[in-house]
Design an enzyme around this catalytic site. Structure first.
Site, PDB file in Angstrom:
ATOM      1  N   CYS B  85       0.856  -1.084  -0.041  1.00 51.02           N
ATOM      2  CA  CYS B  85       0.110   0.004   0.089  1.00 51.02           C
ATOM      3  C   CYS B  85       0.999   1.279   0.114  1.00 51.02           C
ATOM      4  O   CYS B  85       0.638   2.259  -0.663  1.00 51.02           O
ATOM      5  CB  CYS B  85      -0.911   0.144   1.114  1.00 51.02           C
ATOM      6  SG  CYS B  85      -1.801  -1.497   1.765  1.00 51.02           S
ATOM      7  N   CYS B  88       2.282   3.075  -3.208  1.00 56.97           N
ATOM      8  CA  CYS B  88       1.404   3.838  -4.012  1.00 56.97           C
ATOM      9  C   CYS B  88       1.201   5.111  -3.257  1.00 56.97           C
ATOM     10  O   CYS B  88       1.202   6.205  -3.539  1.00 56.97           O
ATOM     11  CB  CYS B  88       0.349   3.278  -4.470  1.00 56.97           C
ATOM     12  SG  CYS B  88       0.693   1.812  -5.655  1.00 56.97           S
ATOM     13  N   HIS B  89       0.705   4.709  -1.726  1.00 60.40           N
ATOM     14  CA  HIS B  89      -0.007   5.975  -1.125  1.00 60.40           C
ATOM     15  C   HIS B  89       1.102   6.707  -0.089  1.00 60.40           C
ATOM     16  O   HIS B  89       0.620   7.489   0.564  1.00 60.40           O
ATOM     17  CB  HIS B  89      -1.236   5.304  -0.429  1.00 60.40           C
ATOM     18  CG  HIS B  89      -2.134   4.645  -1.291  1.00 60.40           C
ATOM     19  ND1 HIS B  89      -2.995   5.676  -1.918  1.00 60.40           N
ATOM     20  CD2 HIS B  89      -2.639   3.659  -1.387  1.00 60.40           C
ATOM     21  CE1 HIS B  89      -4.070   4.999  -2.645  1.00 60.40           C
ATOM     22  NE2 HIS B  89      -3.603   3.601  -2.262  1.00 60.40           N
ATOM     23  N   CYS B 123      -8.295  -2.270  -4.183  1.00 60.82           N
ATOM     24  CA  CYS B 123      -6.905  -2.038  -4.303  1.00 60.82           C
ATOM     25  C   CYS B 123      -5.870  -3.285  -4.556  1.00 60.82           C
ATOM     26  O   CYS B 123      -5.062  -3.362  -5.057  1.00 60.82           O
ATOM     27  CB  CYS B 123      -6.091  -0.976  -3.334  1.00 60.82           C
ATOM     28  SG  CYS B 123      -6.469   0.738  -3.633  1.00 60.82           S
ATOM     29  N   CYS B 186     -34.704  -1.068  11.769  1.00 67.11           N
ATOM     30  CA  CYS B 186     -33.785  -0.461  12.441  1.00 67.11           C
ATOM     31  C   CYS B 186     -33.975   1.019  13.195  1.00 67.11           C
ATOM     32  O   CYS B 186     -33.775   1.277  14.244  1.00 67.11           O
ATOM     33  CB  CYS B 186     -32.597   0.072  11.584  1.00 67.11           C
ATOM     34  SG  CYS B 186     -31.941  -1.056  10.029  1.00 67.11           S
ATOM     35  N   CYS B 189     -35.826   0.794  16.801  1.00 70.72           N
ATOM     36  CA  CYS B 189     -34.843   0.794  17.936  1.00 70.72           C
ATOM     37  C   CYS B 189     -33.949   1.926  17.964  1.00 70.72           C
ATOM     38  O   CYS B 189     -33.831   2.411  18.760  1.00 70.72           O
ATOM     39  CB  CYS B 189     -33.854  -0.536  17.773  1.00 70.72           C
ATOM     40  SG  CYS B 189     -34.724  -2.202  18.110  1.00 70.72           S
ATOM     41  N   HIS B 190     -33.540   2.288  16.757  1.00 71.83           N
ATOM     42  CA  HIS B 190     -32.293   3.494  16.926  1.00 71.83           C
ATOM     43  C   HIS B 190     -32.965   4.734  16.825  1.00 71.83           C
ATOM     44  O   HIS B 190     -31.940   5.796  17.213  1.00 71.83           O
ATOM     45  CB  HIS B 190     -31.186   3.151  16.015  1.00 71.83           C
ATOM     46  CG  HIS B 190     -30.669   1.797  16.300  1.00 71.83           C
ATOM     47  ND1 HIS B 190     -29.579   1.810  17.434  1.00 71.83           N
ATOM     48  CD2 HIS B 190     -30.251   0.549  15.557  1.00 71.83           C
ATOM     49  CE1 HIS B 190     -29.176   0.693  17.668  1.00 71.83           C
ATOM     50  NE2 HIS B 190     -29.478  -0.249  16.370  1.00 71.83           N
ATOM     51  N   ARG B 227     -21.798  -5.992  13.139  1.00 73.71           N
ATOM     52  CA  ARG B 227     -22.694  -5.708  13.908  1.00 73.71           C
ATOM     53  C   ARG B 227     -24.121  -5.475  13.531  1.00 73.71           C
ATOM     54  O   ARG B 227     -25.139  -5.914  14.031  1.00 73.71           O
ATOM     55  CB  ARG B 227     -22.293  -3.952  14.547  1.00 73.71           C
ATOM     56  CG  ARG B 227     -23.030  -3.334  15.446  1.00 73.71           C
ATOM     57  CD  ARG B 227     -23.238  -3.832  16.773  1.00 73.71           C
ATOM     58  NE  ARG B 227     -24.618  -4.552  16.869  1.00 73.71           N
ATOM     59  CZ  ARG B 227     -25.065  -5.057  17.837  1.00 73.71           C
ATOM     60  NH1 ARG B 227     -24.133  -4.954  18.815  1.00 73.71           N
ATOM     61  NH2 ARG B 227     -26.189  -5.621  18.043  1.00 73.71           N
ATOM     62  N   CYS B 231     -27.731  -7.347  14.528  1.00 75.05           N
ATOM     63  CA  CYS B 231     -29.250  -6.658  14.873  1.00 75.05           C
ATOM     64  C   CYS B 231     -29.910  -7.501  14.025  1.00 75.05           C
ATOM     65  O   CYS B 231     -31.228  -7.590  14.652  1.00 75.05           O
ATOM     66  CB  CYS B 231     -29.007  -5.210  14.435  1.00 75.05           C
ATOM     67  SG  CYS B 231     -28.226  -4.192  15.629  1.00 75.05           S
TER      68      CYS B 231
END
Ligand code: HEC
Ligand code: HEC
Ligand code: HEC
Lengths: 151, 270
Positions: B85, B88-89, B123, B186, B189-190, B227, B231
């Site tokens: 990586c 290039c970066h 990449c 979702c 609940c959130h 995660r 849920c």
């Protein structure tokens, strides 16, 4: 409109589960009268002790995820719904039965799942497809237990 | 689509019962509404002091071990191109600063939105001639944590280009769709219940700026998609496949509804 309401009052709600899976089709039959289901779903009274044990099993009945009450240690109980302490004094068995069977018939936006309905939302996981969260006998056990609270 | 159970007649009757209930009873609770920008709060603000302490202290935060692994992988030649990586970066502290804060982003080459892990995998295949890393593979989590760490403290700033607006719109639709045996979205609940507790867990706003996170329950680092899978299983729904466009769309909507919150990678959660 009056005819519609009268029809609803006495309507027998019957659901046939999909026959496609070959799984035993739970036939859900009950009569809604106002905000109650008067008759036991099994034709028999439930068992309050079994209902208490089931409500204590948080991952099976799910009740304690949202409700406090004598069935759950306070720090394990959620607070999304009202405490069920003394609920038997506030509501009749027939009122409790409709609330457990299908709270969303009373409040379509309730977060409380409809416990005795064939699931009709998208993406139901395979293990739960075409079956209600609780059987008729389990609902009756819970109704018997909650009715005994606070009388 | 799966054939639906034959429920029509019941539904008609049930709809009437609802009309009846509405006529008789108190007004029904409203649909969940999105959280306003002023109300936005990271999940860490709901955690206990011990968890907060772990996240705040780099010498104690277990996620930092993965960031260090990621720093090594950044320098390591990989694939048949044997390029790193860094080849290039260059120094990630400069080239990757602010990148995680604006992902998912649109990738013109594939014509689709990519999340940060998808971008890293792109990449690998395009520039390193290396195979993709599977979701939750330690190397991919470590690189995502390392790249994410370079944006720590910067506000989430999702890109405003038209293709991403369309992806976010789809993400919002999914976010508000009731699903699974429990028929919860979702949003229920959130957005509607974030001040409440589900069992002993505080429900948070489901903000995504800390990912990948070290979750004490997992004893390891996990992605935002892991995660979300948890849920979805919780409402007894079939989770989307890892990397599915639905998950990318949800991630894009989460970035928008959390815009302005700081990147916290690597977060710690109970
Ligand atoms: C995801 C949350 C959630 C779960 C799980 C849940 N409830 Fe509820 N419950 C509620 C909410 C919220 C209300 C308030 C009524 C409403 O939403 O309209 C409620 C109301 C009730 C009421 C009426 C109480 C009153 O005083 O009016 C009863 C009875 C009840 N629930 C029983 C149960 C039982 C039994 C279970 C488990 C089998 C259960 N609930 C599971 C959220 C939940
Ligand atoms: C039945 C309630 C419920 C539903 C439905 C639900 N979640 Fe969650 N979610 C939780 C709980 C509980 C947690 C763990 C505590 C927390 O962080 O909120 C959580 C955590 C999260 C987190 C992590 C927040 C953090 O700070 O680490 C995200 C992101 C999230 N959920 C997104 C979603 C998405 C997207 C959906 C729909 C696909 C969804 N949730 C559906 C209850 C739910
Ligand atoms: C041979 C060159 C090369 C290598 C090796 C390489 N990249 Fe990239 N990377 C690029 C180019 C060029 C872009 C711009 C987009 C494109 O054309 O794919 C890019 C874009 C990115 C971006 C998005 C930046 C942005 O502003 O949106 C990230 C993140 C990234 N690379 C991470 C990595 C990581 C991590 C590795 C090692 C696993 C890696 N890259 C290896 C050439 C490379």
């Amino acid at each position: 409109m009056r005819m519609t309401l009268a029809a609803a009052l006495l309507a027998v709600l019957a659901a046939e589960a999909a026959a496609q899976t070959g799984a035993p089709a739970p036939a859900l039959r009950y009569a809604v009268l106002g905000d109650t289901i008067a008759a036991s779903l099994t034709g028999q009274p439930g068992d309050a002790a079994r209902g208490a044990a089931l409500m204590g099993e948080r991952s099976r009945s799910l009740c304690a995820l949202c409700h406090a009450g004598p069935f759950a240690a306070p720090h394990f109980a959620g607070d999304i719904g009202p405490s069920l302490d003394g609920v038997g004094a506030r509501l009749s068995a027939a009122q409790i039965r409709l609330r457990v069977v299908d709270m969303r018939a009373l409040n379509p936006n309730s977060p409380m799942p409809s416990f005795h309905q064939v699931p009709d939302a998208p993406r139901v996981a395979a293990a739960w497809r075409d079956r209600p969260v609780l059987t008729a006998a389990e609902v009756e056990d819970i109704v018997a237990y909650l009715s005994s609270l606070g009388g | 689509m799966r054939p639906r159970p034959r429920l029509r007649w019941t539904e008609v009757v049930r709809a009437r019962a609802v009309v009846l209930a509405l006529a008789l009873a108190a007004p029904a609770a409203a649909e969940p509404v999105p959280i306003t920008p002023a109300e936005r709060r990271s999940g860490i603000t709901f955690a206990g002091p011990q968890t907060q302490g772990l996240q705040a202290d780099d010498t104690a935060n277990p996620g930092m071990l993965f960031v260090l692994d990621g720093a090594q992988l950044w320098q390591a030649p990989a694939g048949s191109a044997q390029r790193a990586c860094a080849d290039c970066h260059g120094a990630a502290e400069h080239s990757m600063r602010g990148v995680a804060a604006r992902y998912p982003a649109f990738d013109a080459a594939s014509g689709a939105a990519l999340d940060l892990s998808g971008r890293i995998n792109a990449c690998r295949t395009r520039h390193q001639d290396a195979p993709q890393l599977a979701s939750e593979e330690p190397g991919l989590l470590a690189l995502a944590a390392f790249v994410g760490f370079q944006s720590r403290g910067l506000p989430l700033a999702p890109p405003q280009d038209p293709p991403m607006a369309a992806v976010r719109k789809e993400g919002r639709r999914l976010y508000e769709t009731r699903m699974g045996q429990l028929r919860l979205s979702c949003a229920e609940c959130h957005d509607a219940l974030w001040a409440n507790r589900l069992g002993s867990s505080p429900i948070t706003q489901g903000q995504a700026g800390a990912y990948p996170i070290y979750r004490l329950e997992w004893q390891g680092l996990g992605s935002l998609q892991r995660r979300m899978r948890a849920c979805m299983s919780g409402v007894r729904a079939e989770p989307f496949a890892p990397g599915a466009p639905e998950f990318i769309a949800l991630e894009a909507y989460l970035a928008e509804r959390g815009a302005g919150l700081p990147v916290e990678t690597p977060g710690v959660r109970p």
